[in-house]
Design a protein around this motif. Structure first.
Motif, PDB file in Angstrom:
ATOM      1  N   GLU A   1      22.058  93.010  32.570  1.00 48.66           N
ATOM      2  CA  GLU A   1      23.268  93.402  33.293  1.00 48.66           C
ATOM      3  C   GLU A   1      24.396  92.409  33.056  1.00 48.66           C
ATOM      4  O   GLU A   1      25.555  92.747  33.124  1.00 48.66           O
ATOM      5  CB  GLU A   1      22.995  93.439  34.795  1.00 48.66           C
ATOM      6  CG  GLU A   1      22.272  94.676  35.276  1.00 48.66           C
ATOM      7  CD  GLU A   1      23.234  95.830  35.547  1.00 48.66           C
ATOM      8  OE1 GLU A   1      24.435  95.565  35.653  1.00 48.66           O
ATOM      9  OE2 GLU A   1      22.773  96.963  35.631  1.00 48.66           O
TER      10      GLU A   1
ATOM     11  N   ARG B   1      14.115 101.726  23.307  1.00 45.42           N
ATOM     12  CA  ARG B   1      13.450 102.950  22.900  1.00 45.42           C
ATOM     13  C   ARG B   1      13.745 103.319  21.456  1.00 45.42           C
ATOM     14  O   ARG B   1      12.937 103.962  20.793  1.00 45.42           O
ATOM     15  CB  ARG B   1      13.921 104.090  23.806  1.00 45.42           C
ATOM     16  CG  ARG B   1      13.833 103.677  25.250  1.00 45.42           C
ATOM     17  CD  ARG B   1      14.384 104.745  26.139  1.00 45.42           C
ATOM     18  NE  ARG B   1      13.316 105.143  27.027  1.00 45.42           N
ATOM     19  CZ  ARG B   1      12.778 106.322  27.020  1.00 45.42           C
ATOM     20  NH1 ARG B   1      13.206 107.223  26.208  1.00 45.42           N
ATOM     21  NH2 ARG B   1      11.809 106.611  27.845  1.00 45.42           N
TER      22      ARG B   1
ATOM     23  N   ILE C   1      25.299 102.864  23.071  1.00 43.46           N
ATOM     24  CA  ILE C   1      25.204 102.459  24.479  1.00 43.46           C
ATOM     25  C   ILE C   1      23.764 102.535  24.960  1.00 43.46           C
ATOM     26  O   ILE C   1      23.290 101.646  25.663  1.00 43.46           O
ATOM     27  CB  ILE C   1      26.140 103.326  25.348  1.00 43.46           C
ATOM     28  CG1 ILE C   1      27.578 102.899  25.094  1.00 43.46           C
ATOM     29  CG2 ILE C   1      25.788 103.189  26.825  1.00 43.46           C
ATOM     30  CD1 ILE C   1      28.612 103.731  25.783  1.00 43.46           C
ATOM     31  N   THR C   2      23.048 103.552  24.565  1.00 42.66           N
ATOM     32  CA  THR C   2      21.658 103.635  25.036  1.00 42.66           C
ATOM     33  C   THR C   2      20.823 102.503  24.449  1.00 42.66           C
ATOM     34  O   THR C   2      19.912 102.019  25.089  1.00 42.66           O
ATOM     35  CB  THR C   2      21.010 104.992  24.697  1.00 42.66           C
ATOM     36  OG1 THR C   2      21.076 105.199  23.292  1.00 42.66           O
ATOM     37  CG2 THR C   2      21.711 106.128  25.399  1.00 42.66           C
TER      38      THR C   2
ATOM     39  N   GLY D   1      15.943 109.838  33.455  1.00 45.54           N
ATOM     40  CA  GLY D   1      14.549 109.844  33.041  1.00 45.54           C
ATOM     41  C   GLY D   1      14.350 109.430  31.594  1.00 45.54           C
ATOM     42  O   GLY D   1      13.244 109.510  31.066  1.00 45.54           O
ATOM     43  N   GLY D   2      15.441 109.026  30.940  1.00 40.34           N
ATOM     44  CA  GLY D   2      15.301 108.508  29.583  1.00 40.34           C
ATOM     45  C   GLY D   2      15.697 109.490  28.493  1.00 40.34           C
ATOM     46  O   GLY D   2      15.538 109.197  27.305  1.00 40.34           O
TER      47      GLY D   2
ATOM     48  N   PHE E   1      22.132 111.991  28.092  1.00 40.81           N
ATOM     49  CA  PHE E   1      23.161 110.970  28.311  1.00 40.81           C
ATOM     50  C   PHE E   1      24.340 111.189  27.367  1.00 40.81           C
ATOM     51  O   PHE E   1      25.499 111.125  27.777  1.00 40.81           O
ATOM     52  CB  PHE E   1      22.589 109.566  28.131  1.00 40.81           C
ATOM     53  CG  PHE E   1      23.629 108.493  28.301  1.00 40.81           C
ATOM     54  CD1 PHE E   1      24.157 108.213  29.546  1.00 40.81           C
ATOM     55  CD2 PHE E   1      24.116 107.789  27.196  1.00 40.81           C
ATOM     56  CE1 PHE E   1      25.141 107.246  29.709  1.00 40.81           C
ATOM     57  CE2 PHE E   1      25.101 106.826  27.353  1.00 40.81           C
ATOM     58  CZ  PHE E   1      25.614 106.558  28.608  1.00 40.81           C
TER      59      PHE E   1
ATOM     60  N   GLU F   1      17.959 110.668  26.098  1.00 42.08           N
ATOM     61  CA  GLU F   1      19.195 110.135  25.518  1.00 42.08           C
ATOM     62  C   GLU F   1      20.158 111.233  25.088  1.00 42.08           C
ATOM     63  O   GLU F   1      21.373 111.045  25.095  1.00 42.08           O
ATOM     64  CB  GLU F   1      18.866 109.172  24.374  1.00 42.08           C
ATOM     65  CG  GLU F   1      18.260 107.892  24.948  1.00 42.08           C
ATOM     66  CD  GLU F   1      17.756 106.902  23.919  1.00 42.08           C
ATOM     67  OE1 GLU F   1      17.974 107.125  22.710  1.00 42.08           O
ATOM     68  OE2 GLU F   1      17.150 105.900  24.339  1.00 42.08           O
TER      69      GLU F   1
ATOM     70  N   TYR G   1      25.188 104.049  32.243  1.00 40.47           N
ATOM     71  CA  TYR G   1      23.846 104.178  31.680  1.00 40.47           C
ATOM     72  C   TYR G   1      22.852 103.297  32.435  1.00 40.47           C
ATOM     73  O   TYR G   1      21.744 103.709  32.752  1.00 40.47           O
ATOM     74  CB  TYR G   1      23.877 103.792  30.203  1.00 40.47           C
ATOM     75  CG  TYR G   1      22.552 104.004  29.517  1.00 40.47           C
ATOM     76  CD1 TYR G   1      22.089 105.289  29.273  1.00 40.47           C
ATOM     77  CD2 TYR G   1      21.762 102.925  29.135  1.00 40.47           C
ATOM     78  CE1 TYR G   1      20.864 105.495  28.658  1.00 40.47           C
ATOM     79  CE2 TYR G   1      20.542 103.123  28.515  1.00 40.47           C
ATOM     80  CZ  TYR G   1      20.102 104.414  28.278  1.00 40.47           C
ATOM     81  OH  TYR G   1      18.896 104.610  27.671  1.00 40.47           O
ATOM     82  N   ARG G   2      23.310 102.073  32.718  1.00 42.40           N
ATOM     83  CA  ARG G   2      22.407 101.148  33.402  1.00 42.40           C
ATOM     84  C   ARG G   2      22.119 101.559  34.835  1.00 42.40           C
ATOM     85  O   ARG G   2      21.088 101.244  35.390  1.00 42.40           O
ATOM     86  CB  ARG G   2      23.005  99.744  33.392  1.00 42.40           C
ATOM     87  CG  ARG G   2      22.926  99.131  32.016  1.00 42.40           C
ATOM     88  CD  ARG G   2      23.595  97.776  31.993  1.00 42.40           C
ATOM     89  NE  ARG G   2      23.309  97.113  30.728  1.00 42.40           N
ATOM     90  CZ  ARG G   2      24.085  96.183  30.192  1.00 42.40           C
ATOM     91  NH1 ARG G   2      25.174  95.803  30.815  1.00 42.40           N
ATOM     92  NH2 ARG G   2      23.762  95.632  29.052  1.00 42.40           N
TER      93      ARG G   2
ATOM     94  N   GLY H   1      22.348  99.363  26.289  1.00 39.83           N
ATOM     95  CA  GLY H   1      22.271  99.476  27.746  1.00 39.83           C
ATOM     96  C   GLY H   1      20.968  98.997  28.323  1.00 39.83           C
ATOM     97  O   GLY H   1      20.871  98.739  29.515  1.00 39.83           O
ATOM     98  N   ARG H   2      19.956  98.852  27.493  1.00 42.82           N
ATOM     99  CA  ARG H   2      18.681  98.358  28.008  1.00 42.82           C
ATOM    100  C   ARG H   2      18.727  96.860  28.219  1.00 42.82           C
ATOM    101  O   ARG H   2      17.802  96.282  28.755  1.00 42.82           O
ATOM    102  CB  ARG H   2      17.545  98.684  27.035  1.00 42.82           C
ATOM    103  CG  ARG H   2      17.370 100.154  26.775  1.00 42.82           C
ATOM    104  CD  ARG H   2      16.785 100.842  27.985  1.00 42.82           C
ATOM    105  NE  ARG H   2      16.658 102.279  27.722  1.00 42.82           N
ATOM    106  CZ  ARG H   2      16.400 103.171  28.670  1.00 42.82           C
ATOM    107  NH1 ARG H   2      16.257 102.786  29.906  1.00 42.82           N
ATOM    108  NH2 ARG H   2      16.300 104.435  28.361  1.00 42.82           N
TER     109      ARG H   2
END
Lengths: 280, 211
Positions: A93, A111, A85-86, B18-19, B24, B21, B61-62, A89-90
């Motif tokens: 939308e 990232r 997801i991370t 703030g990033g 999260f 992970e 997350y978004r 997720g970037r």
């Protein structure tokens, strides 16, 4: 139907007779049925129940429902892949979460270095892929012009199994010609290659591709976390097919791998499926 | 049902926004089971519940950077989950489900009779109008207080209580009435609109709404 602004909020929805509830203190009955009513509320409800057999029935039924709901087991954890997801997720939308089509811009923001590098490398190799596909004698003509436009504009180039093998190798970055084009098409082997490369898997992917990606993902057993790096139509073994490229990190760890799967446009039958570890 | 503490959530939310992970991932681990259970009880199908859960955490997350902590994270997450379930129900509408495909038995080891009883309850739940179902599931299964359900669904507390009472009655009658189709398409009021206040779901969120 929903939202605080609906003036008909307290009415029964369509299909439920309104008069069944018109005069009855439903709000109080809820707390009464589950035992959370105050003494004052209990007295109010019981005064009503003394004269209303309809509500007496409803309270009995509601209490049965509460017991039934209380007997439901809590289901086990679904084990969501937070890392996927991370990564996804970037993205945009608007992109459907299950059909991840990473854009160059999104990729820049990403990232996760390994996967970003993998996707970048493979996307750059997409340039080779177009040339390979177009070079197979499709109606689009020469590689330099056909490759520069969307694959639809070049028709659906006829490809052989060998061409798809080469595509897989190119996407995995494991063949010499891919590396050659990669360095020619970008300033060095960064994760930020060839921005102007005519990628058939760009975010302007043709309508219909999302569905093709989705059915191909299911048909070939790709994990939900697999990132789509390539989607183009071709003609393979006399059939119109979608060629979809994925990059996935094995859940057990280890190097990301590329999968190239071709499925028929009609029926989504898998006619080609090759997997290869992504090269360094 | 115990709720994860709001304070620990706030800290994780702030780090994740703030990033971070790992933060999260910790949030996901803390909440995924509740989200999944809520989605499953709303939808009655494991596959849909998994999709909804994934959608929820992706949205989450978004939107983390815009989550201002004015409301408890759990409250916000429940709202996002109800909306994700509504979205799936809306997509599903038009495809009338056969009785035999609804719902799947929950994936858990259990005594056969108990498992079969919970399938019956879930099946009956699917016959409760969606707006009542969400209130009943939040209160009677997820253990949310009436006040919290009101915030999650963005409706007055009196409406919450009415819906819960009517929902329970509908469920109890469905349990007693054997095998009718899930919801009669002719009288099905349909899936409610999304609850406003998920921040990016509405172009102009009002000040009273959750982020």
């Amino acid at each position: 139907m929903s939202g605080a602004k609906d003036p008909n909020e307290d009415r029964a929805p369509v299909g439920e007779p309104e008069d069944a509830h018109g005069e009855h203190p439903d709000e109080l009955l809820a707390a009464y049925a589950d035992g959370s009513a105050s003494a004052y509320e209990v007295a109010q409800v019981e005064a009503h129940l003394a004269t209303c057999s309809h509500c007496v029935d409803d309270v009995v039924v509601a209490q049965g429902a509460i017991r039934a709901l209380g007997s439901l087991p809590e289901l086990p954890s679904p084990w969501v892949d937070a890392a996927a997801i991370t990564v996804h997720g970037r993205g945009s939308e608007d992109a459907h979460p299950h059909v991840s089509l990473p854009s160059i811009t999104d990729r820049r923001k990403r990232r996760n270095r390994t996967l970003a590098a993998a996707v970048g490398l493979a996307a750059a190799a997409g340039l080779v892929a177009v040339i390979l596909l177009a070079g197979q004698g499709g109606p689009g003509g020469g590689a330099s012009t056909a490759g520069a436009t969307a694959p639809e504009a070049a028709g659906a180039p006829v490809v052989s199994k060998q061409a798809l093998d080469r595509l897989t190798a190119a996407l995995a970055g494991s063949n010499g010609s891919a590396r050659g084009v990669l360095s020619a098409g970008s300033s060095g082997e960064s994760a930020e290659p060839a921005r102007d490369a005519p990628l058939p898997a760009s975010p302007t992917i043709a309508p219909g591709a999302e569905q093709a990606v989705s059915c191909t993902r299911a048909a070939s057993g790709q994990p939900d976390s697999a990132v789509v790096i390539y989607a183009a139509q071709a003609t393979f073994q006399g059939q119109r097919v979608w060629v979809i490229g994925f990059v996935a990190s094995p859940s057990s760890g280890g190097a990301p791998r590329v999968a190239v799967v071709a499925t028929t446009v009609d029926g989504c039958a898998v006619v080609y499926d090759a997997r290869q570890a992504l090269a360094g | 049902v115990s709720l994860p503490s709001d304070r620990a959530d706030a800290e994780l939310v702030s780090k994740a926004a703030g990033g971070d992970e790992a933060a999260f991932a910790a949030l996901v681990r803390r909440h995924e089971r509740r989200v999944y259970n809520l989605a499953y009880r709303m939808l009655g199908r494991e596959e849909d519940a998994r999709d909804a859960t994934q959608d929820v955490f992706l949205s989450c997350y978004r939107r983390l950077p815009s989550f201002r902590g004015e409301a408890a994270f759990t409250t916000w997450l429940h709202r996002v989950t109800v909306n994700a379930a509504y979205d799936i129900l809306r997509r599903r509408r038009g495809t009338v489900l056969g009785q035999d495909e609804l719902p799947e038995p929950p994936p858990e080891p259990d005594h056969a009779d108990r498992a079969s009883a919970s399938v019956d309850v879930q099946r009956a739940l699917m016959r409760v109008p969606v707006e009542y179902r969400s209130a009943v599931v939040l209160h009677d299964i997820q253990g949310m207080a009436y006040e919290d359900v009101a915030v999650i669904l963005n409706i007055p507390i009196g409406t919450v209580k009415s819906r819960i009472h009517r929902g329970r009655v509908a469920l109890g009658r469905a349990l007693g009435s054997g095998s009718e189709p899930p919801v009669d398409p002719a009288t099905d009021p349909g899936t409610p609109e999304r609850i406003r206040g998920e921040h990016s779901d509405t172009r102009s969120p009002s000040k009273t709404e959750l982020p």
